[in-house]
Design a protein around this motif. Structure first.
Motif, PDB file in Angstrom:
ATOM      1  N   ILE A  57       0.844  -1.203   0.000  1.00  0.00           N
ATOM      2  CA  ILE A  57       0.000   0.000   0.000  1.00  0.00           C
ATOM      3  C   ILE A  57       0.882   1.258   0.000  1.00  0.00           C
ATOM      4  O   ILE A  57       0.606   2.237  -0.691  1.00  0.00           O
ATOM      5  CB  ILE A  57      -0.951   0.021   1.231  1.00  0.00           C
ATOM      6  N   GLN A  58       1.989   1.172   0.756  1.00  0.00           N
ATOM      7  CA  GLN A  58       2.930   2.297   0.816  1.00  0.00           C
ATOM      8  C   GLN A  58       3.495   2.568  -0.594  1.00  0.00           C
ATOM      9  O   GLN A  58       3.582   3.718  -1.027  1.00  0.00           O
ATOM     10  CB  GLN A  58       4.059   1.902   1.768  1.00  0.00           C
ATOM     11  N   ALA A  59       3.846   1.494  -1.302  1.00  0.00           N
ATOM     12  CA  ALA A  59       4.385   1.647  -2.664  1.00  0.00           C
ATOM     13  C   ALA A  59       3.323   2.201  -3.621  1.00  0.00           C
ATOM     14  O   ALA A  59       3.640   2.963  -4.532  1.00  0.00           O
ATOM     15  CB  ALA A  59       4.907   0.311  -3.172  1.00  0.00           C
ATOM     16  N   VAL A  60       2.078   1.816  -3.384  1.00  0.00           N
ATOM     17  CA  VAL A  60       0.975   2.277  -4.247  1.00  0.00           C
ATOM     18  C   VAL A  60       0.860   3.804  -4.209  1.00  0.00           C
ATOM     19  O   VAL A  60       0.626   4.437  -5.230  1.00  0.00           O
ATOM     20  CB  VAL A  60      -0.360   1.632  -3.800  1.00  0.00           C
ATOM     21  N   PHE A  61       1.069   4.370  -3.025  1.00  0.00           N
ATOM     22  CA  PHE A  61       0.857   5.814  -2.880  1.00  0.00           C
ATOM     23  C   PHE A  61       2.124   6.645  -3.099  1.00  0.00           C
ATOM     24  O   PHE A  61       2.165   7.813  -2.731  1.00  0.00           O
ATOM     25  CB  PHE A  61       0.216   6.115  -1.516  1.00  0.00           C
ATOM     26  N   ARG A  62       3.146   6.033  -3.735  1.00  0.00           N
ATOM     27  CA  ARG A  62       4.328   6.817  -4.103  1.00  0.00           C
ATOM     28  C   ARG A  62       3.953   7.790  -5.225  1.00  0.00           C
ATOM     29  O   ARG A  62       3.006   7.543  -5.959  1.00  0.00           O
ATOM     30  CB  ARG A  62       5.439   5.876  -4.591  1.00  0.00           C
ATOM     31  N   LYS A  63       4.749   8.838  -5.379  1.00  0.00           N
ATOM     32  CA  LYS A  63       4.426   9.875  -6.373  1.00  0.00           C
ATOM     33  C   LYS A  63       4.357   9.267  -7.780  1.00  0.00           C
ATOM     34  O   LYS A  63       5.298   8.611  -8.225  1.00  0.00           O
ATOM     35  CB  LYS A  63       5.517  10.942  -6.325  1.00  0.00           C
ATOM     36  N   PRO A  64       3.238   9.488  -8.502  1.00  0.00           N
ATOM     37  CA  PRO A  64       3.122   8.921  -9.851  1.00  0.00           C
ATOM     38  C   PRO A  64       4.144   9.517 -10.828  1.00  0.00           C
ATOM     39  O   PRO A  64       4.543  10.670 -10.674  1.00  0.00           O
ATOM     40  CB  PRO A  64       1.712   9.317 -10.286  1.00  0.00           C
ATOM     41  N   GLU A  65       4.544   8.705 -11.810  1.00  0.00           N
ATOM     42  CA  GLU A  65       5.522   9.163 -12.808  1.00  0.00           C
ATOM     43  C   GLU A  65       4.917  10.275 -13.663  1.00  0.00           C
ATOM     44  O   GLU A  65       5.568  11.261 -13.963  1.00  0.00           O
ATOM     45  CB  GLU A  65       5.946   8.010 -13.734  1.00  0.00           C
ATOM     46  N   GLY A 120      11.303   0.989 -15.094  1.00  0.00           N
ATOM     47  CA  GLY A 120      11.479   2.029 -14.080  1.00  0.00           C
ATOM     48  C   GLY A 120      10.152   2.589 -13.609  1.00  0.00           C
ATOM     49  O   GLY A 120      10.094   3.658 -13.010  1.00  0.00           O
ATOM     50  N   ILE A 121       9.064   1.871 -13.919  1.00  0.00           N
ATOM     51  CA  ILE A 121       7.734   2.339 -13.506  1.00  0.00           C
ATOM     52  C   ILE A 121       7.379   1.712 -12.158  1.00  0.00           C
ATOM     53  O   ILE A 121       7.667   0.528 -11.932  1.00  0.00           O
ATOM     54  CB  ILE A 121       6.693   1.955 -14.583  1.00  0.00           C
ATOM     55  N   ASN A 122       6.767   2.507 -11.294  1.00  0.00           N
ATOM     56  CA  ASN A 122       6.317   1.988 -10.004  1.00  0.00           C
ATOM     57  C   ASN A 122       5.084   1.115 -10.267  1.00  0.00           C
ATOM     58  O   ASN A 122       3.955   1.616 -10.338  1.00  0.00           O
ATOM     59  CB  ASN A 122       5.996   3.165  -9.074  1.00  0.00           C
ATOM     60  N   ALA A 123       5.313  -0.195 -10.432  1.00  0.00           N
ATOM     61  CA  ALA A 123       4.231  -1.107 -10.853  1.00  0.00           C
ATOM     62  C   ALA A 123       3.040  -1.093  -9.885  1.00  0.00           C
ATOM     63  O   ALA A 123       1.899  -1.019 -10.346  1.00  0.00           O
ATOM     64  CB  ALA A 123       4.782  -2.516 -11.036  1.00  0.00           C
ATOM     65  N   PRO A 124       3.267  -1.130  -8.549  1.00  0.00           N
ATOM     66  CA  PRO A 124       2.091  -1.087  -7.664  1.00  0.00           C
ATOM     67  C   PRO A 124       1.276   0.190  -7.861  1.00  0.00           C
ATOM     68  O   PRO A 124       0.051   0.152  -7.896  1.00  0.00           O
ATOM     69  CB  PRO A 124       2.694  -1.134  -6.253  1.00  0.00           C
ATOM     70  N   TYR A 139       1.107   2.186 -10.582  1.00  0.00           N
ATOM     71  CA  TYR A 139       0.455   2.237 -11.891  1.00  0.00           C
ATOM     72  C   TYR A 139      -0.713   1.254 -11.977  1.00  0.00           C
ATOM     73  O   TYR A 139      -1.759   1.577 -12.544  1.00  0.00           O
ATOM     74  CB  TYR A 139       1.480   1.929 -13.000  1.00  0.00           C
ATOM     75  N   LEU A 140      -0.546   0.066 -11.388  1.00  0.00           N
ATOM     76  CA  LEU A 140      -1.587  -0.950 -11.528  1.00  0.00           C
ATOM     77  C   LEU A 140      -2.685  -0.838 -10.473  1.00  0.00           C
ATOM     78  O   LEU A 140      -3.846  -1.097 -10.754  1.00  0.00           O
ATOM     79  CB  LEU A 140      -0.970  -2.359 -11.437  1.00  0.00           C
ATOM     80  N   ILE A 141      -2.294  -0.478  -9.245  1.00  0.00           N
ATOM     81  CA  ILE A 141      -3.255  -0.591  -8.141  1.00  0.00           C
ATOM     82  C   ILE A 141      -3.928   0.744  -7.789  1.00  0.00           C
ATOM     83  O   ILE A 141      -5.123   0.772  -7.500  1.00  0.00           O
ATOM     84  CB  ILE A 141      -2.571  -1.223  -6.899  1.00  0.00           C
ATOM     85  N   LEU A 142      -3.166   1.841  -7.832  1.00  0.00           N
ATOM     86  CA  LEU A 142      -3.752   3.135  -7.430  1.00  0.00           C
ATOM     87  C   LEU A 142      -5.026   3.485  -8.223  1.00  0.00           C
ATOM     88  O   LEU A 142      -6.046   3.857  -7.615  1.00  0.00           O
ATOM     89  CB  LEU A 142      -2.708   4.258  -7.548  1.00  0.00           C
ATOM     90  N   PRO A 143      -5.037   3.351  -9.549  1.00  0.00           N
ATOM     91  CA  PRO A 143      -6.293   3.677 -10.270  1.00  0.00           C
ATOM     92  C   PRO A 143      -7.461   2.781  -9.843  1.00  0.00           C
ATOM     93  O   PRO A 143      -8.605   3.235  -9.811  1.00  0.00           O
ATOM     94  CB  PRO A 143      -5.933   3.415 -11.743  1.00  0.00           C
ATOM     95  N   LYS A 144      -7.161   1.546  -9.476  1.00  0.00           N
ATOM     96  CA  LYS A 144      -8.241   0.638  -9.056  1.00  0.00           C
ATOM     97  C   LYS A 144      -8.776   1.071  -7.684  1.00  0.00           C
ATOM     98  O   LYS A 144      -9.989   1.052  -7.448  1.00  0.00           O
ATOM     99  CB  LYS A 144      -7.731  -0.808  -8.996  1.00  0.00           C
ATOM    100  N   ILE A 145      -7.871   1.472  -6.779  1.00  0.00           N
ATOM    101  CA  ILE A 145      -8.319   1.921  -5.451  1.00  0.00           C
ATOM    102  C   ILE A 145      -9.184   3.182  -5.607  1.00  0.00           C
ATOM    103  O   ILE A 145     -10.298   3.264  -5.073  1.00  0.00           O
ATOM    104  CB  ILE A 145      -7.121   2.214  -4.511  1.00  0.00           C
ATOM    105  N   VAL A 198      -7.185  -5.602  -1.010  1.00  0.00           N
ATOM    106  CA  VAL A 198      -6.980  -7.025  -0.704  1.00  0.00           C
ATOM    107  C   VAL A 198      -6.861  -7.823  -2.012  1.00  0.00           C
ATOM    108  O   VAL A 198      -5.976  -8.674  -2.167  1.00  0.00           O
ATOM    109  CB  VAL A 198      -8.118  -7.583   0.184  1.00  0.00           C
ATOM    110  N   SER A 199      -7.713  -7.508  -2.970  1.00  0.00           N
ATOM    111  CA  SER A 199      -7.682  -8.234  -4.248  1.00  0.00           C
ATOM    112  C   SER A 199      -6.394  -7.928  -5.009  1.00  0.00           C
ATOM    113  O   SER A 199      -5.780  -8.827  -5.594  1.00  0.00           O
ATOM    114  CB  SER A 199      -8.879  -7.850  -5.109  1.00  0.00           C
ATOM    115  N   ALA A 200      -5.994  -6.660  -4.999  1.00  0.00           N
ATOM    116  CA  ALA A 200      -4.759  -6.288  -5.689  1.00  0.00           C
ATOM    117  C   ALA A 200      -3.557  -6.978  -5.039  1.00  0.00           C
ATOM    118  O   ALA A 200      -2.654  -7.470  -5.734  1.00  0.00           O
ATOM    119  CB  ALA A 200      -4.577  -4.785  -5.653  1.00  0.00           C
ATOM    120  N   TYR A 201      -3.567  -7.049  -3.710  1.00  0.00           N
ATOM    121  CA  TYR A 201      -2.471  -7.720  -2.984  1.00  0.00           C
ATOM    122  C   TYR A 201      -2.386  -9.189  -3.400  1.00  0.00           C
ATOM    123  O   TYR A 201      -1.313  -9.707  -3.694  1.00  0.00           O
ATOM    124  CB  TYR A 201      -2.713  -7.601  -1.472  1.00  0.00           C
TER     125      TYR A 201
END
Lengths: 244, 250
Positions: A13-21, A123-127, A129-135, A202-205
């Motif tokens: 979750i911490q990685a998900v909320f890192r600054k977007p590219e 070099g993309i923050n995968a969590p 890019y993939l999870i933040l839009p879903k949350i 939970v599903s993304a995890y």
């Protein structure tokens, strides 16, 4: 062991909320997820809600046999049980199955086909890019779905009550408008927000840490639904205790 | 140049890499070979940071990748292109969007400029005009070529290929090998390929690293590989009848 998984979940979750590219790319993804989660679930939520409201009204009417209790109370019971419990919780349990399994299998498939590795290598923050839009898609659209569900449940209750002759239209509306506490709507929205966060994260995890092949993707999807449902029910109780 | 210094990697009690040291030079196609389970993919994953080594260093042009934090690593990763075994194309995106994706993320180029770059790399991999196809509409060889196009779209300094010709017919395999080798020379890229395909070794193996049970067992070129007396390497090289027959004819 539980702490190990919980720690991994928090780190994700911490990685998900890192600054977007790049915000514009994330913005497009968020809209895409809002359409997928919101519009994609509107049909099933509508059908379920109408029937929940109808059944609540008919069963409440069946249980109220005393002549001392005014029939209008049926409208009040349908309203409160729909707002406080049935719409947020049942809708979220259904969405855990529909949206949760889709998120887990989508991300899980990306993991086993090395698409997540490809994102990381770029070099993309995968969590993120993939999870933040879903949350964000979930926490914006699921409360809206719950509002729709509440409206449709009450409508379903009204239609079933009046059609079956259990309660007259005037009595139902009287019950609906008497002693309404707006705070119950606030509680419903708090529940919807928290349940949306649980379903998506939970599903993304589960999807993100899939390891293996097609069978493991299926297992992750199942686990995502089961764990989300349990977490929703536990947090439902906690929210009720804290807010009511 | 990429320098790998004394890399050790363990999974539980299983020691997969046992002190590997090697240098990979720009403009040279380097191949990491070895039988299944020898640690070659693990070595590559340690080099690109998908796995963390237990000890040792990976140095990209005097920048110690292993000691950098996430932010600093991202800067090096922007200089890395990678072709995955299964191509790892994003299923939901067209060929054009797959290739444009890193450009969208990391450059401020306009739409036209990005499209020009996409068309350039697609032409380079002989797939001009296939912009609007989805990965599901491509053959295995075409997917690999799109994977290469995506990997070179950002003009990388380092190119990694994990089993680039697995699952391909011999003709497509040769095409992919030659493409990677040409790109390496053309853009002066440091290219590292993990493979167990002897056709690739004999075709493009300028610098070869043979791994055996997690150790660097032999290092040399394709010209030296058939004349070595290294027992394990000979067992690997001459495992196929074809190689044996060809060498006898020679």
């Amino acid at each position: 062991m539980v702490f190990h998984y919980f720690g991994k979940y928090i780190l994700l979750i911490q990685a998900v909320f890192r600054k977007p590219e790049k915000y514009i790319i994330y913005k497009n993804e968020i809209f895409r997820e809002m359409v997928s989660i919101g519009l994609g679930s509107l049909g099933i939520i509508s059908i379920i809600s109408i029937f929940i409201g109808a059944v609540t009204t008919v069963q409440t009417a069946f249980q109220l046999t005393s002549d001392l209790i005014p029939k209008s109370i049926i409208g009040g019971i349908t309203r409160d049980s729909t707002i406080l419990e049935l719409s947020p919780t049942i809708c979220s349990l259904v969405l855990a199955g529909k949206v949760g399994s889709s998120i887990a299998s989508q991300i899980g498939t990306m993991r086993v086909t090395e698409q997540i590795d490809a994102l990381e290598i770029m070099g993309i923050n995968a969590p993120g890019y993939l999870i933040l839009p879903k949350i964000l898609g979930g926490v914006i659209m699921i409360p809206m779905l719950v509002i729709v569900a509440i409206a449709l449940s009450i409508t379903g209750g009204y239609l079933a009550g009046t059609a079956s002759g259990a309660i007259s239209s005037a009595e139902f509306i009287q019950g609906l408008t008497t002693d309404f506490i707006p705070f119950t709507l606030f509680v419903a929205m708090v529940k919807a927000l928290i349940f949306a966060f649980i379903i998506t994260t939970v599903s993304a995890y589960q999807g993100y840490y899939t390891d293996g092949g097609a069978i493991e993707v299926g297992n992750s999807s199942t686990k995502a639904v089961v764990i989300s449902c349990i977490a929703i029910l536990i947090s439902d109780y906690v929210i009720a205790q804290l807010l009511l | 140049m990429i320098e790998v210094k004394d890399i050790f990697k363990k999974f539980g009690d299983n020691e997969v890499l046992k002190g590997i040291t090697a240098n990979f030079k720009p403009g040279v196609t380097s191949l990491i070979i070895g039988s299944s389970g020898s640690g070659k993919t693990t070595l590559m994953k340690n080099m690109v940071g998908l796995h963390e080594p237990n000890s040792g260093k990976v140095i990209y042009d005097e920048r110690d990748f292993t000691s950098l934090d996430t932010k600093e690593r991202i800067e090096i990763r922007k200089e890395i292109g990678m072709l995955f075994q299964g191509s790892a194309l994003f299923d939901s995106m067209t060929v054009e969007r797959n290739i444009r994706f890193p450009l969208d993320m990391f450059t401020d180029q306009g739409k036209g400029e990005k499209l020009d770059r996409v068309n350039d790399v697609l032409e380079r991999v002989n797939l001009a005009g296939k912009n609007k196809l989805f990965p599901s509409e491509l053959s295995g060889g075409m997917m690999k070529r799109v994977g290469i196009a995506r990997a070179i779209a950002m003009r990388p300094k380092y190119l990694f290929c994990d089993e680039p010709n697995s699952g391909l017919d011999p003709k497509s395999s040769i095409m992919i090998d030659e493409l990677v080798s040409e790109i390496t020379k053309e853009y002066d890229i440091t290219t590292v390929i993990v493979t167990h395909d002897m056709n690739s070794v004999m075709g493009i193996g300028e610098h070869i690293l043979f791994l055996h049970q997690g150790e660097k067992w032999w290092e040399g070129s394709k010209d030296e590989i058939t004349s070595t007396d290294n027992k394990e390497l000979n067992e690997f090289v001459f495992a196929t009848k074809l190689m044996e027959t060809l060498l006898k004819k020679k």
